[in-house]
Design an enzyme around this catalytic site. Structure first.
Site, PDB file in Angstrom:
ATOM      1  N   CYS A 252       5.552   6.105  -1.924  1.00  0.00           N
ATOM      2  CA  CYS A 252       5.512   6.326  -3.363  1.00  0.00           C
ATOM      3  C   CYS A 252       5.037   5.029  -3.985  1.00  0.00           C
ATOM      4  CB  CYS A 252       6.898   6.650  -3.901  1.00  0.00           C
ATOM      5  SG  CYS A 252       7.642   8.128  -3.163  1.00  0.00           S
TER       6      CYS A 252
ATOM      7  N   GLY B 114       0.986   8.485  -4.438  1.00  0.00           N
ATOM      8  CA  GLY B 114       1.748   9.724  -4.552  1.00  0.00           C
ATOM      9  C   GLY B 114       1.215  10.570  -5.681  1.00  0.00           C
TER      10      GLY B 114
ATOM     11  N   ASN C 247      10.887   2.956  -4.079  1.00  0.00           N
ATOM     12  CA  ASN C 247       9.882   3.333  -3.089  1.00  0.00           C
ATOM     13  C   ASN C 247      10.417   2.965  -1.714  1.00  0.00           C
ATOM     14  OD1 ASN C 247       6.731   1.815  -2.092  1.00  0.00           O
ATOM     15  ND2 ASN C 247       7.565   3.772  -1.522  1.00  0.00           N
ATOM     16  N   GLY C 248      10.515   3.950  -0.826  1.00  0.00           N
ATOM     17  CA  GLY C 248      10.991   3.660   0.529  1.00  0.00           C
ATOM     18  C   GLY C 248      11.737   4.852   1.088  1.00  0.00           C
TER      19      GLY C 248
ATOM     20  N   TYR D 135      -4.203   1.766   5.819  1.00  0.00           N
ATOM     21  CA  TYR D 135      -4.480   3.052   5.179  1.00  0.00           C
ATOM     22  C   TYR D 135      -4.059   3.161   3.717  1.00  0.00           C
ATOM     23  CZ  TYR D 135      -4.140   8.119   4.331  1.00  0.00           C
ATOM     24  OH  TYR D 135      -4.262   9.382   3.800  1.00  0.00           O
TER      25      TYR D 135
ATOM     26  N   ASP E 282     -12.440   6.208  11.626  1.00  0.00           N
ATOM     27  CA  ASP E 282     -11.323   6.738  10.828  1.00  0.00           C
ATOM     28  C   ASP E 282     -10.162   5.760  10.929  1.00  0.00           C
ATOM     29  OD1 ASP E 282      -9.985   8.404   9.135  1.00  0.00           O
ATOM     30  OD2 ASP E 282     -10.004  10.156  10.457  1.00  0.00           O
ATOM     31  N   ASP E 283      -9.189   5.897  10.017  1.00  0.00           N
ATOM     32  CA  ASP E 283      -8.089   4.927   9.982  1.00  0.00           C
ATOM     33  C   ASP E 283      -7.017   5.221  11.015  1.00  0.00           C
ATOM     34  OD1 ASP E 283      -6.260   6.880   8.506  1.00  0.00           O
ATOM     35  OD2 ASP E 283      -7.918   6.667   7.117  1.00  0.00           O
TER      36      ASP E 283
ATOM     37  N   CYS F 206       5.828  -4.609  10.748  1.00  0.00           N
ATOM     38  CA  CYS F 206       6.386  -3.488  11.505  1.00  0.00           C
ATOM     39  C   CYS F 206       5.231  -2.724  12.151  1.00  0.00           C
ATOM     40  CB  CYS F 206       7.144  -2.554  10.553  1.00  0.00           C
ATOM     41  SG  CYS F 206       7.694  -1.022  11.337  1.00  0.00           S
TER      42      CYS F 206
HETATM   43  S1  SF4 Z   1       4.293   0.477  10.634  1.00  0.00           S
HETATM   44 FE1  SF4 Z   1       6.542   0.748  10.437  1.00  0.00          FE
HETATM   45  S2  SF4 Z   1       6.904   1.074   8.251  1.00  0.00           S
HETATM   46 FE2  SF4 Z   1       4.700   1.365   8.606  1.00  0.00          FE
HETATM   47  S3  SF4 Z   1       4.368   3.558   8.947  1.00  0.00           S
HETATM   48 FE3  SF4 Z   1       4.712   2.623  10.979  1.00  0.00          FE
HETATM   49  S4  SF4 Z   1       6.943   2.761  11.364  1.00  0.00           S
HETATM   50 FE4  SF4 Z   1       6.581   3.105   9.155  1.00  0.00          FE
END
Ligand code: SF4
Length: 478
Positions: free
Chosen positions: A2, A28, A104-105, A257, A365-366, A452
């Site tokens: 979002c 969103g 957002n999350g 993305y 593509d991404d 991540c």
């Molecule tokens: S990198 Fe981590 S936070 Fe991002 S979409 Fe993948 S699992 Fe979710």
């Protein structure tokens, strides 16, 4: 995913928030809303299903004017597709004024905390939305535990597990706070504005992405620190209440993305990152694919445009746009169900007449989620008489779900969780297929250790058991 934004201490803040939300509409498209504190101290809101330009019109905001406002654009991750789950949420307090929240999350321990409030403290929830939970938790600590607002927010932040970039209005104050890992982007800016012909310099603006700032003439200051709580109060300087950072886990998918290329996300210019990804993809092909000046490099528009451009600029090949996109369809990945995604693909892309005949095409593509969308696009290019189609993907294989605010499907639905690269290549009917590797991001990002990659390598920070309990999907990882 979002998007949120907030503006503090500027006349007609609600209108400016609507404009900043318009700039992050890509985050969103299902619903949107604005909450505002007016000059009498009341908090009111307007929200609805649909796009910012249709919901947050001057007419609809006419009765919601003030100088402190927050807003939200939603695409559903947890919680049904319904107006009741649109944000911001307003949590009533016995003596008023109320609290307005948008976030957002994705809160992993949502059900645990909600059940505690419902069963132990007789709270009633109207929605299935994280924003409401955050507002009610703050209200609980404020009213039942008689904490100060700063302590109530600090306690709430410490109870939540998962991803949250959150804005909250209470009395004449605004708070901005973020989860300790900093999963979702959250930036702070300053707004110079004119009043009575004079240039004022009083406003503070928050947003998910810095591309929101240009549209209202705001200047980027910095990103919020992971775990930071910021307090704004009229007539006082901006104050960082606390910072409870843990190891950074910025979502790398934002750079691949989601985020707009013209903004800084996690202190990286998204445009640059995407071009570097493209150049890295070409490195794989340099010795192997025979890319030459007659090869056409093209994107599946729009999120892959700059990855394809980066590939082409690093290679002897030409960048071109053989697929045209209808911009009124929106992002297929953010459509809530498969039927809508399928219809979106058919309506969204069209090949240029006579463009592909006899050509060797590098199609960029991404990401590949289920593979069904990309297969349709490859078939479209093949039926336009391309000679060869080599698919290059700007992310690693998506093998796990996201529990931090992106609505990826369950592992069972992810094609890369059960098929090899060669099998996926056959499925999408391409001549060859290559993905980025997780390790390749070491050379592209300023610090890949801050990111991540859990949906690519299954190294999740939190065991998602609570999430599976919430969605009735059995945990496939643990
Ligand atoms: S990198 Fe981590 S936070 Fe991002 S979409 Fe993948 S699992 Fe979710």
């Amino acid at each position: 995913m979002c998007g949120i934004s907030g503006i503090f201490n500027v006349e007609n803040a609600e209108t400016l928030v609507a404009e900043t939300l318009f700039a992050i509409q890509h985050r969103g498209q299902e619903s949107c809303g604005v909450a505002v504190r007016d000059c009498r101290g009341n908090i009111s809101y307007h929200k609805g299903m649909g796009l910012v330009k249709n919901v947050l019109t001057p007419e609809n905001l006419f009765n919601h004017q003030g100088n402190i406002a927050i807003g939200h654009v939603r695409y559903p991750t947890a919680g049904r597709s319904d107006k009741v789950n649109s944000q911001p949420h307003v949590a009533e307090l016995p003596e008023g004024p109320h609290i307005a929240v948008c976030s957002n999350g994705d809160i992993i321990n949502y059900y645990e905390l909600r059940t505690w409030l419902e069963n132990e403290h007789n709270f009633t929830f109207r929605s299935d939305n994280d924003g409401e939970l955050i507002g009610r938790l703050v209200a609980y600590y404020l009213v039942h535990e008689k904490m100060t607002i700063e302590n109530a927010i600090t306690e709430t932040q410490s109870q939540l597990k998962g991803a949250f970039s959150t804005l909250l209005i209470y009395r004449d104050q605004m708070f901005a706070f973020r989860d300790p890992h900093g999963y979702r982007p959250f930036v702070l800016g300053h707004l110079d504005y004119e009043e009575g012909g004079e240039l004022m310099s009083d406003g503070v603006v928050f947003a998910s992405e810095s591309c929101s700032f240009g549209i209202v003439g705001a200047t980027f200051i910095r990103e919020l620190e992971p775990g930071e709580i910021i307090r704004l109060e009229k007539g006082k300087p901006l104050k960082t209440v606390s910072v409870s950072a843990q190891n950074r886990q910025h979502c790398v998918f934002e750079l691949i993305y989601f985020s707009r290329p013209d903004g800084f996300t996690f202190n990286e210019l998204v445009y640059d990152v995407r071009k570097k990804i493209g150049a890295r993809l070409f490195e794989y092909d340099k010795e192997n694919l025979g890319v030459d000046k007659d090869t056409v490099v093209m994107a599946v528009p729009d999120s892959s445009n700059f990855v394809a451009l980066g590939y082409a600029q690093a290679s002897p090949a030409n960048f071109d746009m053989g697929l045209l996109r209808n911009h009124y369809v929106g992002r297929t990945f953010t459509k809530p169900d498969q039927k809508q995604r399928d219809e979106g693909v058919r309506h969204k892309f069209n090949p240029l007449p006579d463009f592909f005949t006899g050509k060797k095409v590098v199609l960029v593509d991404d990401s590949i989620v289920r593979g069904t969308t990309l297969r349709k696009i490859v078939r479209m290019v093949r039926s336009a008489e391309a000679k060869e189609i080599h698919v290059r993907i700007g992310s690693p294989k998506v093998i796990g779900s996201c529990y931090y605010g992106i609505d990826t499907p369950t592992r069972k639905e992810l094609i890369a969780s059960k098929k090899s690269v060669d099998e996926i290549c056959s499925f999408i009917e391409a001549d060859s297929l290559k993905y980025m590797e997780v390790e390749d991001f070491d050379t592209i990002l300023k610090s890949s250790g801050n990111f991540c990659f859990a949906c690519f390598n299954l190294k999740y920070q939190h065991c998602p058991d609570d999430y599976h309990q919430k969605t009735n999907v059995p945990c496939e990882r643990c």
